[in-house]
Write an enzyme that holds these catalytic residues in place. Structure first.
Site, short mmCIF file in Angstrom:
data_model
loop_
_atom_site.label_atom_id
_atom_site.label_comp_id
_atom_site.label_asym_id
_atom_site.label_seq_id
_atom_site.Cartn_x
_atom_site.Cartn_y
_atom_site.Cartn_z
N GLN A 1 4.02 -2.92 -0.64
CA GLN A 1 4.38 -2.29 -1.91
C GLN A 1 4.68 -3.32 -2.99
O GLN A 1 4.96 -4.48 -2.72
CB GLN A 1 5.61 -1.40 -1.72
CG GLN A 1 5.34 -0.12 -0.96
CD GLN A 1 6.52 0.82 -1.07
OE1 GLN A 1 7.27 0.97 -0.12
NE2 GLN A 1 6.69 1.44 -2.22
N HIS A 2 4.62 -2.84 -4.23
CA HIS A 2 5.15 -3.52 -5.43
C HIS A 2 4.34 -4.70 -5.92
O HIS A 2 4.61 -5.22 -7.00
CB HIS A 2 6.59 -4.00 -5.23
CG HIS A 2 7.49 -3.05 -4.54
ND1 HIS A 2 7.60 -1.72 -4.91
CD2 HIS A 2 8.34 -3.21 -3.50
CE1 HIS A 2 8.47 -1.13 -4.13
NE2 HIS A 2 8.93 -2.00 -3.26
N ASP B 1 2.96 0.57 2.41
CA ASP B 1 3.13 0.41 3.85
C ASP B 1 4.27 1.25 4.41
O ASP B 1 4.21 1.76 5.53
CB ASP B 1 3.31 -1.06 4.23
CG ASP B 1 4.39 -1.77 3.42
OD1 ASP B 1 5.04 -1.15 2.56
OD2 ASP B 1 4.59 -2.97 3.68
#
Length: 495
Positions: free
Chosen positions: A79-80, A240
């Site tokens: 992520q991110h 994820d």
């Protein structure tokens, strides 16, 4: 044979799982390593081209017969991460990752511009933290203006793999909710927050699709590059953690999933938005249509790996040494903030070894305190879940730490909840494969639910189960209290 394929793009590796959904068995797995660029300013980055190469390596390990059997694919991604692309879809700069803490200043500026933390929670449901995508975009604008001027597409790592597979720019609600550019209550991009960075930023964000929708189909170019069938369906995919929730069956209230990897995460499904006023739990959306309140720590297995290497031990030896020390490590406490920290929000955090005396200064205690510290960080999230009236029944444990009997015991007794380990050790990739099956069946006009598919394809009954021991729970409550005192005393130095 027909199969679905789950792809998991992590921080340390890319993994592929080919799953025969009719026989309910994994027919082949593959993986390829990923490197990490780390700098002293807190930067943690990767090259977007590494993702393409890793995916190619993975599919090259899958037999031609199994590749030819793939009818649908799903992508799970860390992520991110910020993947900046120009108008032709070419990467402009390195991918700044979830564990990058170099944007602390940008977070302060964006928080002030938004009107403070309360205003952010009202608008998006999230605080502006260094791990998220928004401050990374602002960082690029401030520090690399000549590159930012060419920016036309903002993608997350899983979105980027979807782009490589299909040629389409799309995003999905779960992963998008972790950007800090997203209104989690109303499930849409926040024009207000985007405008704080750039009035044109909203134009660079991909359109949002539902979790059961198609991102597209495998293009002719991707089919040739990866050796997979042209026209195979590509699902929306997700972060994820969102895919891990599917892969562990955490798609209904009452279950928590804990992942013990480089990062540590603790999350649970909710039918309604869960916004934590203290900011410990991120108010993410799930990739199943609901919400996924989540705690993330940046230093889960990091400290144990650092001390293990310092002591010259392998994983099993380190666990054995740690098990020889008592609960609470005779007063030795580790604050494991080698990478700064996200929860609690300590972007300038440093690792600390505390409570040492001549009597307790032993490898056994240091090893034990290192393992305990990772789960004490998770306990912060459990306390937040309790405050928000989330009634947890059990924890489903995944990640590298789930393989250790000592880790499993520490989790059960620090958290005071039964721990179950699913049979599959690739929860995120399996979650992506199950989501691909969901998308495949919905595209065929079926009304299949994700709960139905998880019930049929996620196996937890045959896995390991650890029940908490009341005496150990009490001992860990005392040790957690000691950890909390040190954390409270040192936290002001690291903010």
């Amino acid at each position: 044979m027909k199969t679905v394929c789950g792809i998991d793009l992590g921080t340390q590796s890319c993994k592929v799982v080919v799953y025969d959904y009719e026989q309910k068995r994994v027919v082949q797995k593959a993986s390829a390593p990923l490197e990490l660029i780390a700098r002293n300013d807190g930067s943690r980055e990767q090259e977007a081209d590494w993702y393409d190469n890793a995916l190619r390596q993975c599919f090259n390990q899958i037999s031609p017969e199994n590749r030819a059997s793939i009818v649908a694919l799903g992508v799970s991604g860390q992520q991110h991460g910020f993947v900046p692309l120009d108008g032709e879809g070419k990467p402009l700069y390195q991918v700044k990752l979830w564990c990058d803490t170099s944007t602390a200043k940008e977070c302060e500026e964006l928080t002030a511009a938004a009107g403070g933390e309360a205003a952010l929670l009202k608008e998006t449901g999230l605080l502006m933290l260094p791990g998220y995508t928004a401050p990374k975009i602002y960082w690029l604008k401030k520090h690399k203006p000549e590159l930012y001027a060419k920016l036309r597409h903002v993608l997350l790592p899983h979105d980027y793999l979807n782009f490589l597979l299909t040629g389409n720019y799309v995003a999905e609600y779960g992963d998008a909710s972790g950007t800090a550019l997203f209104d989690v209550r109303n499930r849409r991009w926040s024009e207000k927050i985007c405008a704080l960075i750039d009035p044109h930023l909203i134009e660079y964000l991909p359109p949002l699709i539902e979790s059961h929708a198609m991102a597209g189909t495998v293009s002719a170019e991707a089919a040739k590059k990866y050796g997979i069938p042209e026209g195979a369906l590509v699902a929306s995919g997700g972060g994820d953690n969102m895919m891990g929730a599917i892969g562990t069956g955490t798609v209904e209230d009452g279950f928590l999933t804990m992942s013990l990897g480089t990062s540590g995460t603790l999350y649970g499904y909710s039918d309604s938005p869960v916004v934590d006023p203290e900011g410990n739990l991120a108010a993410f959306c799930s990739s199943t249509g609901g919400w996924l309140p989540l705690l993330c720590t940046m230093n889960c297995t990091v400290a144990s790996e650092e001390f293990r290497q310092l002591f010259g031990m392998n994983v099993r030896e380190f666990d054995t040494v740690a098990a020889a020390a008592p609960i609470g490590a005779e007063g030795v406490v580790v604050l494991p903030f080698f990478n700064g920290e996200r929860t609690p929000n300590l972007p300038n955090g440093r690792a600390s070894l505390l409570g040492l005396t001549q009597a307790n200064f032993r490898r056994e205690n240091i090893a034990r305190a290192t393992l305990e510290s990772a789960i004490f960080g998770m306990r912060i999230g459990l306390e937040s879940f309790k405050k928000l009236q989330f009634k947890a029944r059990e924890i489903r444990l995944i990640g590298g730490g789930a393989k250790s009997p000592l880790w499993r015991s520490i989790v059960a007794n620090v958290m005071g909840l039964p721990v179950r380990v699913p049979e599959s050790d690739e929860a995120a990739a399996m979650g992506a494969a199950i989501q691909a099956l969901w998308c495949l069946e919905r595209s065929a006009g079926l009304s299949t639910t994700i709960k139905d598919l998880c019930a049929a394809h996620v196996r937890v009954d045959g896995g390991l189960t650890v029940e908490p021991d009341p005496a150990q729970v009490q001992a860990y409550n005392e040790a957690y209290g000691q950890y909390s005192k040190y954390l409270a005393a040192l936290a002001p130095l690291y903010r």
